[in-house]
Motif scaffolding. Structure first.
Motif, PDB file in Angstrom:
ATOM      1  N   THR A 142     -10.750   4.912 -18.180  1.00 35.13           N
ATOM      2  CA  THR A 142     -12.192   5.099 -17.974  1.00 35.13           C
ATOM      3  C   THR A 142     -12.565   4.516 -16.604  1.00 35.13           C
ATOM      4  N   LYS A 143     -11.786   3.545 -16.133  1.00 31.62           N
ATOM      5  CA  LYS A 143     -11.807   3.170 -14.717  1.00 31.62           C
ATOM      6  C   LYS A 143     -10.555   3.803 -14.109  1.00 31.62           C
ATOM      7  N   ARG A 144     -10.530   3.955 -12.809  1.00 33.09           N
ATOM      8  CA  ARG A 144      -9.370   4.596 -12.168  1.00 33.09           C
ATOM      9  C   ARG A 144      -8.101   3.816 -12.511  1.00 33.09           C
ATOM     10  N   PRO A 145      -7.117   4.444 -13.185  1.00 33.84           N
ATOM     11  CA  PRO A 145      -5.933   3.676 -13.581  1.00 33.84           C
ATOM     12  C   PRO A 145      -5.011   3.372 -12.401  1.00 33.84           C
TER      13      PRO A 145
ATOM     14  N   THR B  89     -11.267  -6.241  -2.916  1.00 30.17           N
ATOM     15  CA  THR B  89     -12.510  -6.060  -3.681  1.00 30.17           C
ATOM     16  C   THR B  89     -13.096  -4.654  -3.551  1.00 30.17           C
ATOM     17  N   GLY B  90     -12.294  -3.714  -3.103  1.00 32.99           N
ATOM     18  CA  GLY B  90     -12.698  -2.321  -3.175  1.00 32.99           C
ATOM     19  C   GLY B  90     -13.674  -1.870  -2.112  1.00 32.99           C
ATOM     20  N   PHE B  91     -14.410  -0.830  -2.447  1.00 28.22           N
ATOM     21  CA  PHE B  91     -15.176  -0.078  -1.449  1.00 28.22           C
ATOM     22  C   PHE B  91     -16.572   0.267  -1.961  1.00 28.22           C
TER      23      PHE B  91
ATOM     24  N   ALA C 185       0.840  -1.214   0.000  1.00 28.38           N
ATOM     25  CA  ALA C 185       0.000   0.000   0.000  1.00 28.38           C
ATOM     26  C   ALA C 185       0.866   1.251   0.000  1.00 28.38           C
ATOM     27  N   ARG C 186       0.721   2.024  -1.037  1.00 28.43           N
ATOM     28  CA  ARG C 186       1.470   3.278  -1.207  1.00 28.43           C
ATOM     29  C   ARG C 186       0.526   4.303  -1.817  1.00 28.43           C
ATOM     30  N   CYS C 187       0.883   5.581  -1.742  1.00 29.89           N
ATOM     31  CA  CYS C 187       0.090   6.570  -2.470  1.00 29.89           C
ATOM     32  C   CYS C 187       0.437   6.460  -3.958  1.00 29.89           C
TER      33      CYS C 187
ATOM     34  N   GLY D  54      -9.600  -9.844  -6.786  1.00 28.54           N
ATOM     35  CA  GLY D  54      -9.622  -8.424  -7.103  1.00 28.54           C
ATOM     36  C   GLY D  54      -8.320  -7.933  -7.692  1.00 28.54           C
ATOM     37  N   THR D  55      -8.445  -7.194  -8.798  1.00 34.37           N
ATOM     38  CA  THR D  55      -7.275  -6.670  -9.508  1.00 34.37           C
ATOM     39  C   THR D  55      -7.474  -5.190  -9.857  1.00 34.37           C
ATOM     40  N   GLY D  56      -7.970  -4.421  -8.867  1.00 29.39           N
ATOM     41  CA  GLY D  56      -7.998  -2.959  -9.002  1.00 29.39           C
ATOM     42  C   GLY D  56      -6.668  -2.399  -8.519  1.00 29.39           C
ATOM     43  N   SER D  57      -6.640  -1.103  -8.215  1.00 28.68           N
ATOM     44  CA  SER D  57      -5.379  -0.468  -7.762  1.00 28.68           C
ATOM     45  C   SER D  57      -4.789  -1.216  -6.577  1.00 28.68           C
ATOM     46  N   THR D  58      -5.660  -1.646  -5.649  1.00 27.15           N
ATOM     47  CA  THR D  58      -5.174  -2.320  -4.451  1.00 27.15           C
ATOM     48  C   THR D  58      -4.573  -3.681  -4.795  1.00 27.15           C
ATOM     49  N   GLY D  59      -5.335  -4.496  -5.522  1.00 29.06           N
ATOM     50  CA  GLY D  59      -4.852  -5.836  -5.876  1.00 29.06           C
ATOM     51  C   GLY D  59      -3.566  -5.762  -6.675  1.00 29.06           C
ATOM     52  N   ILE D  60      -3.463  -4.752  -7.509  1.00 26.70           N
ATOM     53  CA  ILE D  60      -2.279  -4.595  -8.365  1.00 26.70           C
ATOM     54  C   ILE D  60      -1.061  -4.183  -7.533  1.00 26.70           C
ATOM     55  N   GLN D  61      -1.300  -3.435  -6.438  1.00 25.62           N
ATOM     56  CA  GLN D  61      -0.181  -3.125  -5.535  1.00 25.62           C
ATOM     57  C   GLN D  61       0.180  -4.334  -4.667  1.00 25.62           C
ATOM     58  N   ALA D  62      -0.849  -5.082  -4.261  1.00 22.21           N
ATOM     59  CA  ALA D  62      -0.619  -6.147  -3.264  1.00 22.21           C
ATOM     60  C   ALA D  62       0.022  -7.397  -3.867  1.00 22.21           C
TER      61      ALA D  62
ATOM     62  N   SER E 184     -17.199   0.162 -13.405  1.00 17.21           N
ATOM     63  CA  SER E 184     -16.411   1.101 -12.614  1.00 17.21           C
ATOM     64  C   SER E 184     -17.054   1.440 -11.273  1.00 17.21           C
ATOM     65  N   TRP E 185     -16.215   1.587 -10.248  1.00 16.14           N
ATOM     66  CA  TRP E 185     -16.765   2.013  -8.953  1.00 16.14           C
ATOM     67  C   TRP E 185     -17.159   3.470  -8.962  1.00 16.14           C
ATOM     68  N   TYR E 186     -16.656   4.262  -9.939  1.00 15.28           N
ATOM     69  CA  TYR E 186     -17.129   5.646 -10.069  1.00 15.28           C
ATOM     70  C   TYR E 186     -18.657   5.653 -10.256  1.00 15.28           C
TER      71      TYR E 186
ATOM     72  N   GLN F 135      -9.156 -13.126 -11.039  1.00 13.25           N
ATOM     73  CA  GLN F 135      -9.394 -11.871 -11.761  1.00 13.25           C
ATOM     74  C   GLN F 135     -10.769 -11.879 -12.418  1.00 13.25           C
ATOM     75  N   ARG F 136     -11.594 -10.868 -12.087  1.00 15.05           N
ATOM     76  CA  ARG F 136     -12.888 -10.753 -12.779  1.00 15.05           C
ATOM     77  C   ARG F 136     -12.749  -9.855 -14.001  1.00 15.05           C
ATOM     78  N   THR F 137     -12.068  -8.713 -13.828  1.00 18.68           N
ATOM     79  CA  THR F 137     -11.882  -7.800 -14.966  1.00 18.68           C
ATOM     80  C   THR F 137     -10.400  -7.473 -15.085  1.00 18.68           C
ATOM     81  N   ALA F 138      -9.844  -7.729 -16.267  1.00 16.26           N
ATOM     82  CA  ALA F 138      -8.426  -7.393 -16.491  1.00 16.26           C
ATOM     83  C   ALA F 138      -8.282  -5.874 -16.456  1.00 16.26           C
TER      84      ALA F 138
HETATM   85  O1  N01 Z   1     -10.957  -1.423  -5.574  1.00 15.22           O
HETATM   86  P1  N01 Z   1     -11.563  -1.552  -7.070  1.00 15.22           P
HETATM   87  P2  N01 Z   1      -9.475  -1.088  -5.125  1.00 15.22           P
HETATM   88  N1  N01 Z   1     -15.957 -11.093  -7.206  1.00 15.22           N
HETATM   89  O2  N01 Z   1     -13.032  -1.410  -6.908  1.00 15.22           O
HETATM   90  C1  N01 Z   1     -12.988  -7.051  -7.980  1.00 15.22           C
HETATM   91  C2  N01 Z   1      -7.932   3.917  -4.612  1.00 15.22           C
HETATM   92  N2  N01 Z   1      -6.647   3.319  -4.309  1.00 15.22           N
HETATM   93  O3  N01 Z   1      -9.415  -1.228  -3.673  1.00 15.22           O
HETATM   94  O4  N01 Z   1     -13.441  -4.747 -11.926  1.00 15.22           O
HETATM   95  C3  N01 Z   1     -14.791 -10.989  -7.831  1.00 15.22           C
HETATM   96  O5  N01 Z   1     -10.865  -0.636  -8.010  1.00 15.22           O
HETATM   97  C4  N01 Z   1     -13.220  -5.997  -9.031  1.00 15.22           C
HETATM   98  O6  N01 Z   1     -13.597  -6.588 -10.254  1.00 15.22           O
HETATM   99  P3  N01 Z   1     -14.446  -5.711 -11.340  1.00 15.22           P
HETATM  100  C5  N01 Z   1      -8.036   4.143  -6.096  1.00 15.22           C
HETATM  101  O7  N01 Z   1      -8.767   5.308  -6.331  1.00 15.22           O
HETATM  102  C6  N01 Z   1      -5.600   4.149  -4.283  1.00 15.22           C
HETATM  103  O8  N01 Z   1      -8.500  -1.837  -5.944  1.00 15.22           O
HETATM  104  O9  N01 Z   1     -15.510  -4.996 -10.540  1.00 15.22           O
HETATM  105  N3  N01 Z   1     -14.115  -9.858  -7.969  1.00 15.22           N
HETATM  106  C7  N01 Z   1     -11.848  -5.337  -9.060  1.00 15.22           C
HETATM  107  O10 N01 Z   1     -10.932  -6.090  -9.769  1.00 15.22           O
HETATM  108  C8  N01 Z   1      -8.760   2.907  -6.514  1.00 15.22           C
HETATM  109  O11 N01 Z   1      -9.363   2.989  -7.765  1.00 15.22           O
HETATM  110  C9  N01 Z   1      -4.384   3.650  -4.020  1.00 15.22           C
HETATM  111  O12 N01 Z   1     -14.971  -6.712 -12.254  1.00 15.22           O
HETATM  112  C10 N01 Z   1     -14.649  -8.763  -7.419  1.00 15.22           C
HETATM  113  C11 N01 Z   1     -11.466  -5.359  -7.593  1.00 15.22           C
HETATM  114  O13 N01 Z   1     -12.183  -6.415  -6.997  1.00 15.22           O
HETATM  115  C12 N01 Z   1      -9.713   2.733  -5.376  1.00 15.22           C
HETATM  116  O14 N01 Z   1      -8.937   3.026  -4.237  1.00 15.22           O
HETATM  117  C13 N01 Z   1      -4.180   2.305  -3.815  1.00 15.22           C
HETATM  118  C14 N01 Z   1     -15.864  -8.812  -6.718  1.00 15.22           C
HETATM  119  C15 N01 Z   1     -11.832  -4.095  -6.878  1.00 15.22           C
HETATM  120  O15 N01 Z   1     -11.180  -3.020  -7.478  1.00 15.22           O
HETATM  121  C16 N01 Z   1     -10.312   1.366  -5.240  1.00 15.22           C
HETATM  122  O16 N01 Z   1      -9.301   0.411  -5.513  1.00 15.22           O
HETATM  123  C17 N01 Z   1      -5.276   1.470  -3.844  1.00 15.22           C
HETATM  124  C18 N01 Z   1     -16.525 -10.040  -6.639  1.00 15.22           C
HETATM  125  N4  N01 Z   1     -17.707 -10.158  -6.030  1.00 15.22           N
HETATM  126  C19 N01 Z   1      -6.500   1.994  -4.089  1.00 15.22           C
HETATM  127  N5  N01 Z   1     -16.134  -7.569  -6.270  1.00 15.22           N
HETATM  128  C20 N01 Z   1      -3.254   4.574  -3.963  1.00 15.22           C
HETATM  129  O17 N01 Z   1      -2.204   4.246  -4.368  1.00 15.22           O
HETATM  130  C21 N01 Z   1     -15.121  -6.784  -6.680  1.00 15.22           C
HETATM  131  N6  N01 Z   1     -14.222  -7.499  -7.368  1.00 15.22           N
HETATM  132  C22 N01 Z   1      -3.461   5.930  -3.391  1.00 15.22           C
END
Ligand code: N01
Length: 545
Positions: free
Chosen positions: A337-340, A389-391, A65-67, A195-203, A503-505, A218-221
């Motif tokens: 178009t999703k948060r990079p 899995t985000g927020f 976890a980093r900024c 989960g492979t959003g910003s968090t999963g990609i950092q972790a 997108s979570w937006y 991975q649900r969405t690349a």
């Molecule tokens: O959350 P996300 P995040 N079954 O919602 C998957 C900020 N941030 O915590 O894309 C299976 O982006 C979901 O899949 P899909 C930043 O603004 C900042 O990663 O919905 N999979 C996705 O892959 C960021 O955008 C930093 O199909 C499921 C993942 O989980 C925001 O926080 C660092 C699922 C969620 O990705 C959120 O990021 C980290 C299910 N039921 C984050 N539900 C900084 O560096 C969800 N997923 C400052």
């Protein structure tokens, strides 16, 4: 004087009378306390549910976890001494260093004496006659004040998906946004990460290094740009300190609160060779600045395709197994178009022998079993499951506060079809309640500290003006709110942002959440000018009495 009164002794006591109550002790709550207490001289308190300050950075302690804004501008700009005394060690510091910074600021400004930790808000109720908010905490204490300011963050309500069988799992499971204080020991363990959003990609890269085996579900690349993290040199620190005025001027003048300008040329106005050269340079530099390579990456689908294609080709260059590279390549949405995300070795992680990628669109998860995760194809044996899995973003942290406004209106009901705010700062029927970086403001589309400071400054000046003019109550008009909501939609529709359907937006990540584009996409400088104009007009669009 430190707040020493124990929670137990305050139960059933009369509400503690204050001038302002702030909920949350992250970047926004700390600055809001400083402004109200030290600039306006108000008796203000911050209520914080955690046992430490930091907000988002208190809870998000997952590996990696980093900024992802660069450290020299992922910080406050309001205090020259802090600017000159603090130095960051890395371009993208890890979570402990960000908490250390926030503690440094809180100590420097002597904020902690007015922060009540371990104090979770359970409800907030407005009294229409007295124009007073009463806030109740989980332990039964009450606080009352004319002004209530939520500083609860945009990404602070963890989304743990409902998965059949989770309660039967015999290993450990964690959500990245509620990470244990002492960390998690992955040594020798088989880990599953969902989960492979910003968090999963950092972790993932860090977990892969520590664990015996990592399976990424991975649900969405996703696209990702290398962060190119590294140490901050003494020369960098000197340069930043000497140039802070210009850094903040640029950040405030821009679209996303970053101190760099977006190119003015279209991706389609240059030759293929020139375009590739520009993308290559941006890729080598790394970070979110890649988005600024051309003027229309987020406005024109053909321009966006050039960026998306470039990034897809990079995945294929980095990942050795072509089948895995293909699984990791996003085709369902355009870049940004999703948060990079930005990363440190994410795609390289899939070249490791101890990492497996599972495409859960091709083989959906059926259930969690005592020993792991079962998809439609097979059982994956796991010791630890990590939910990245985000927020429940933007609205979740606010509606969970259980807020009742004028005539008993409940925020949860008023926002049942999506958030309705005027400028992201207030909602009709909720007088004297301000939301810092609420839905309908640039918030998550921005470098957060800059967006926070703009909101805190505006709220502070509004309260100052009210007190100077003898006003007791401010409430967003229904009509100005309708117009603002329409403008937020219009601003989003002028971009490609609403096109990413997952997108979570848009709230699409939380089942049942209304699909509404929540942040204001019209640009930070434009938004600030609108807010300033509203204030200068005597708070047009608000009813003051
Ligand atoms: O959350 P996300 P995040 N079954 O919602 C998957 C900020 N941030 O915590 O894309 C299976 O982006 C979901 O899949 P899909 C930043 O603004 C900042 O990663 O919905 N999979 C996705 O892959 C960021 O955008 C930093 O199909 C499921 C993942 O989980 C925001 O926080 C660092 C699922 C969620 O990705 C959120 O990021 C980290 C299910 N039921 C984050 N539900 C900084 O560096 C969800 N997923 C400052």
């Amino acid at each position: 004087m430190a707040i020493k009164e124990s929670a137990a002794s305050a139960v059933n006591a009369a509400p503690r009378q204050l001038d302002a109550i702030i909920i949350g002790a992250g970047f926004s709550g700390l600055y809001q306390l400083h402004k109200l207490r030290d600039d306006l001289g108000l008796n203000a308190v911050v209520l914080e549910k955690a046992d430490g300050i930091g907000g988002t950075w208190y809870w998000n302690r997952y590996p990696g976890a980093r900024c992802d804004s660069e450290s020299y501008y992922y910080c406050y700009s309001f205090n020259k001494e802090i600017e000159q005394e603090w130095s960051w060690s890395e371009r993208y510091p890890e979570h402990p260093e960000i908490r250390k910074y926030l503690n440094f600021v809180a100590d420097k400004l002597d904020l902690k004496r007015d922060i009540r930790l371990n104090t979770e808000v359970s409800s907030a109720v407005f009294d229409d006659t007295a124009n007073i908010w009463t806030v109740r905490t989980k332990s039964g204490e009450t606080f009352s004040a004319p002004f209530l300011i939520t500083a609860v963050g945009c990404l602070s309500t963890a989304n743990v998906p409902e998965m059949k069988g989770l309660e039967t799992f015999e290993g450990q499971w964690y959500h990245t946004g509620l990470w244990p204080q002492d960390g998690v020991n992955f040594a020798g363990k088989r880990v599953g990460q969902i989960g492979t959003g910003s968090t999963g990609i950092q972790a993932a890269p860090v977990i892969a290094e520590q664990a015996r085996h990592l399976t990424v579900f991975q649900r969405t690349a996703n696209y990702s740009i290398p962060a190119r993290n590294g140490p901050v040199t003494a020369e960098d620190v000197r340069h930043t300190r000497e140039n802070y005025d210009e850094i903040w001027r640029l950040a405030r003048a821009g679209t996303n609160g970053h101190p760099f300008t977006i190119s003015t040329q279209s991706a389609l106005s240059v030759s293929e060779a020139e375009r590739q050269g520009i993308y290559e340079k941006a890729w080598e530099r790394g970070g979110l600045r890649f988005r600024a390579s051309f003027s229309d990456v987020l406005q024109n689908a053909d321009a966006n395709l050039t960026a998306s294609d470039f990034l897809r080709s990079k995945i294929k260059e980095v990942v050795k197994d072509p089948a895995i590279a293909e699984m990791l390549t996003p085709y369902d949405h355009g870049f940004a178009t999703k948060r990079p995300p930005i990363d440190s070795g994410y795609f390289e992680t899939f070249n490791r022998d101890n990492v497996l990628l599972v495409d859960i669109k091709a083989e959906p998860i059926v259930e969690i079993t005592p020993r792991g995760i079962r998809t439609t194809k097979q059982q994956y044996e796991l010791d630890i499951i990590v939910f990245a899995t985000g927020f429940d973003a933007l609205t979740g942290p606010l509606v969970n506060l259980n807020i009742s406004g004028s005539d008993g209106a409940r925020l949860k009901d008023e926002w049942s079809a999506g958030p309705r705010t005027y400028l992201g700062l207030q909602s009709p029927k909720f007088p004297n309640l301000f939301t810092i970086t609420g839905p309908g403001s640039p918030s998550v589309l921005c470098n957060m500290p800059i967006a926070i400071e703009q909101h805190v400054d505006w709220i502070t000046e509004c309260i100052r003006a009210m007190r100077a003019n003898g006003h007791m109550r401010i409430e967003a008009d229904a009509d100005s709110t309708e117009k603002w909501v329409a403008h937020v939609n219009e601003a989003a529709d002028a971009t490609l942002l609403p096109m990413a359907s997952s997108s979570w937006y848009l709230g699409a990540n939380v089942p049942g959440k209304p699909r509404v584009f929540m942040p204001y996409a019209g640009g930070f400088a434009r938004y600030t000018a609108i807010c300033d104009d509203v204030a200068q007009s005597g708070y047009r669009g608000f009813a003051l009495s």
